[in-house]
Design an enzyme around this catalytic site. Structure first.
Site, mmCIF file in Angstrom:
data_model
loop_
_atom_site.group_PDB
_atom_site.id
_atom_site.type_symbol
_atom_site.label_atom_id
_atom_site.label_comp_id
_atom_site.label_asym_id
_atom_site.label_seq_id
_atom_site.Cartn_x
_atom_site.Cartn_y
_atom_site.Cartn_z
ATOM 1 N N THR A 272 1.211 -1.090 -0.090
ATOM 2 C CA THR A 272 0.308 -0.015 -0.049
ATOM 3 C C THR A 272 0.931 1.188 0.171
ATOM 4 O O THR A 272 1.548 1.261 0.245
ATOM 5 C CB THR A 272 -0.814 0.484 0.998
ATOM 6 N N GLU A 550 -6.358 -5.535 3.351
ATOM 7 C CA GLU A 550 -6.329 -6.441 2.584
ATOM 8 C C GLU A 550 -7.775 -6.239 2.219
ATOM 9 O O GLU A 550 -8.319 -7.185 0.954
ATOM 10 C CB GLU A 550 -6.551 -7.743 3.640
#
Length: 754
Positions: A272, A550
């Site tokens: 990320t 996630e």
């Protein structure tokens, strides 16, 4: 003694009739149950039978004065209502007769009514002005048997892991200093690694037993200890170790996997970015191959292109970095590269900058951080090269020629992480429910009678309605996630795109369910639920983020809906939308004919409790949403709108479809599981849990079903009544149902749960 107004034959039925008419427990369609019992009751004479049948006329129910007289007779009998009796109302009725007459044999016809109408003490214990011996929970079902069913073929691993948690190192405590908290969690992770649990999903050669299904169970059980432990464990062994295992090849396995499983090599998973959260394909970090030095140069090009919210960032020595791989000036797409970030003295290596993310809403035992790379060089061999490699001559090679397919194949190998997050969320929900329900089974409150003790919270219909459907859903989601992990681990099905679509939807609805459940439990425990010591407050903070990491739930539902639209075959980029529409055009037509009015108004118990009705309702919603969505997209594109904008216009519709698809998948999976169970009482209770879950889900979306004409107002009302009825029927067994989750006693540390 009260003057005998009724014969013994009639008197024995009076408590039943009083319950039926006072609490409106029986519908017109169920009157036949009582009529049949009366008809087969050999102890009744013709006059008694006639009188009793006259009181079953729904168009002319007994007058209020008659009801008052019935209650007066019962109250004056001085008979106790003992909830722990096998057939409480039948026994109570016979004892009332015994008080007024010498002979009062037990009547099986009464038992027939009690069983077939599902009348429970909490339907009526508030109706009679008598002393009640409350039953906290029934022992009809066995919690250990239920736990064994849920563990399935993984009982040995799960039992061993639960035993490992019974160690002082896992004793729950209040931590408000993140540095101290992180050290506690790190030591817990290392302890589990020493016991072999970190490597559980790895091959035997690297200390594991290749048990990914058993590994997923640990996430649920770790939540009973602490959310920070769960996530720290998942980052180290699932994300970091999993990327090496799933994206790397044997050279990476040999060099890193055993040390990772033993927590000797601590790592993080750097995917990320600040500027690109859910859009992995759009990340900006570059990994440029330098042919002259045979190295890959990792670089953060812009201010917001740093890795963000990376778990284990402060403790790790290595990062699995996702970056745009550039070879010979060509961008080959996102790949993962192993990048050392600290030396043996735990000092940052040149070119690496790491900052602490600081305090969060929850999970403060996890060391989240931001990472920047400034021209950091690593060997070519550090590329995790299972799906794409740089050969010795400096050229790029992949067996998967299509870049889109390669990208989704890489991400598909990490779908197991989403299952584990959903599993952890479910564990948090179970923990909160166990605390709230155990509290409700001992906490008493309110009663306007000075003769009778206050009622248990769990005996209030409002309390049952707010908690019992959540318990039922926990069972449904438990079974569903088991099946998803089994499918994910099935090596005979290497294409994981179907599972990826399924898990995208399930992860979303289950983590949202978990957050809603924990909030409901907090409120159900009042001020006690707000105290840190009772665990629910920390669960709220910890599980909140599960809806985001996630994969953001909204983004995942869009993915799931597009998977439904494409029949799992098209790839969704701007060029792929037209392929989707062609597929829909050939496969979908409006076969959703108008629902028969008789079906829309059908309200009998047999129909509403039938799994075929539930399946039809969920299937109808998914198909209807799919068809109308496809029609809208086609309409926009025919008007000249670009396909990307057409999909933007229908995003809310896509979300509705994603939720409907996931809800249908969960129920069908559970229903198939129950159908495969051996006949007996355990199957019966699982069926009842499935029915409650299904009717609760239909009730939540009753607005949509009413708009479509699928159900009438009458049917909607009947479903609501059945949900309430099922909650009261499950009330005697609610304690056993939460014990059936097998939460270790050492983890039930909340004072209000003891």
């Amino acid at each position: 003694m009260e003057k005998k107004t009724y014969s013994p034959g009639i008197l024995q039925y009076i408590p039943f009739f009083y319950v039926i008419w006072s609490d409106d427990l029986v519908s017109a369609s169920e009157i036949s149950v009582v009529e049949k019992a009366i008809q087969q009751d050999a102890s009744l004479n013709k006059d008694e039978t006639k009188t009793l049948n006259s009181w079953l006329n729904t168009k002319n129910p007994p007058a209020d004065e008659e009801l008052k007289n019935w209650k007066h007779i019962v109250a004056n009998s001085d008979v106790k209502l003992v909830e722990s009796d096998t057939y409480p109302l039948s026994t109570f009725s016979q004892n009332v007769v015994c008080n007024y007459f010498e002979k009062c044999p037990f009547n099986d016809s009464l038992k027939h009514i009690e069983v077939n109408l599902g009348i429970q003490p909490n339907h009526y214990n508030h109706l009679f002005d008598v002393e009640v011996e409350h039953e906290i929970t029934s022992n009809y079902y066995n919690a250990s048997e239920i736990d064994l069913i849920l563990k399935g073929g993984h009982a040995e691993v799960i039992d061993g892991f639960r035993a490992a948690l019974d160690n002082p190192i896992f004793k729950w405590d209040i931590h408000r200093n993140k540095e101290e908290f992180r050290e506690v969690v790190l030591n817990q992770v290392k302890y589990l690694a020493d016991k072999g649990y970190g490597a559980l999903a790895y091959p035997e050669a690297y200390g594991g037993i290749e048990d990914m299904e058993g590994y997923a169970y640990m996430f649920e059980n770790m939540m009973y200890v602490d959310g920070s432990l769960t996530i720290k464990f998942g980052v180290q062994f699932g994300l970091f170790g999993g990327s090496i295992q799933k994206l790397g090849t044997q050279k990476h396995h040999d060099k890193y996997l055993q040390d990772t499983g033993e927590a000797k090599l601590l790592g993080c998973f750097a995917m990320t970015e600040t500027g690109h959260g859910s859009n992995v394909r759009g990340i900006k970090t570059t990994a440029t191959f330098d042919k002259a030095s045979d190295q890959i140069i990792i670089h953060t090009p812009g201010k917001n292109d740093n890795k963000e919210y990376i778990g284990n960032a402060l403790h790790s020595k290595m990062a699995s970095v996702f970056a745009q791989l550039i070879v010979d000036g060509k961008n080959e797409g996102v790949h993962a590269i192993l990048v050392p970030v600290r030396n043996e003295k735990h000092e940052l290596l040149p070119g690496v900058t790491i900052e602490d993310n600081g305090y969060k809403l929850g999970l403060n035992g996890v060391d989240n951080g931001k990472i920047w790379f400034n021209q950091v060089a690593v060997p070519r061999e550090n590329l995790l090269n299972k799906y794409g490699d740089i050969k010795e001559d400096g050229s790029y090679h992949s067996d998967i020629k299509n870049p889109n397919k390669r990208f989704f194949t890489m991400l598909g190998t990490l779908v197991g992480g989403r299952i584990c997050v959903a599993r952890a969320g479910l564990g948090g929900a179970k923990m909160a429910l166990a605390v709230a329900i155990k509290h409700a089974l001992k906490r008493r409150q309110f009663n306007d009678s000075i003769k009778v003790q206050e009622d248990l919270l769990m005996d209030y219909p409002t309390h049952q309605l707010r908690l019992t459907p959540l318990v039922a859903s926990a069972y449904v989601y438990h079974v569903t996630l088991d099946k998803m992990m089994k499918d994910y681990c099935d090596e005979s099905k290497p294409d994981k795109r179907i599972v990826e679509t399924q898990v995208a939807g399930l992860k979303s609805i289950i983590t949202w369910y978990a957050n809603d459940t924990i909030q409901e439990c907090r409120e159900a425990c009042g001020g006690k639920g707000y105290l840190i010591e009772n665990r629910i407050a920390d669960l709220k903070g910890d599980v909140d983020i599960f809806t985001t990491f996630e994969g953001d739930n909204t983004v995942l539902l869009l993915l799931a809906a597009k998977g439904v639209l494409s029949d799992f075959k098209a790839e969704f980029n701007s060029a792929g939308f037209s392929a989707v529409l062609k597929l829909l055009s050939s496969q979908l037509s409006d076969k959703l004919s108008t629902i028969n009015p008789l079906y829309s108004n059908k309200v009998d118990k047999a129909h509403l409790y039938n799994s075929q009705f539930h399946k039809h309702a969920f299937d109808y919603r998914t198909r209807r949403l799919t068809y109308t969505l496809a029609k809208r997209i086609r309409s926009y594109i025919k008007k000249g709108m670009p396909s990307y904008q057409a999909f933007m216009k229908v995003q809310t519709h896509l979300i509705a479809l994603g939720k409907a698809y996931a809800a249908e998948l969960a129920y069908n999976t559970f229903s198939d599981f129950v159908n495969g169970m051996s006949e007996g009482k355990n199957k019966d209770i699982f069926q009842k849990l499935g029915t409650l879950h299904a009717l609760s889900e239909i009730r939540k979306d009753s607005e949509w079903y009413l708009e479509q004409g699928y159900i009438s107002g009458t049917k909607s009302k009947a479903i609501r009544q059945r949900v309430e009825r099922l909650c009261t029927e499950l009330r005697p067994h609610i304690g056993v149902l939460v014990d059936g989750w097998g939460i270790p006693e050492s983890c039930m540390s909340a004072p209000i749960s003891r």
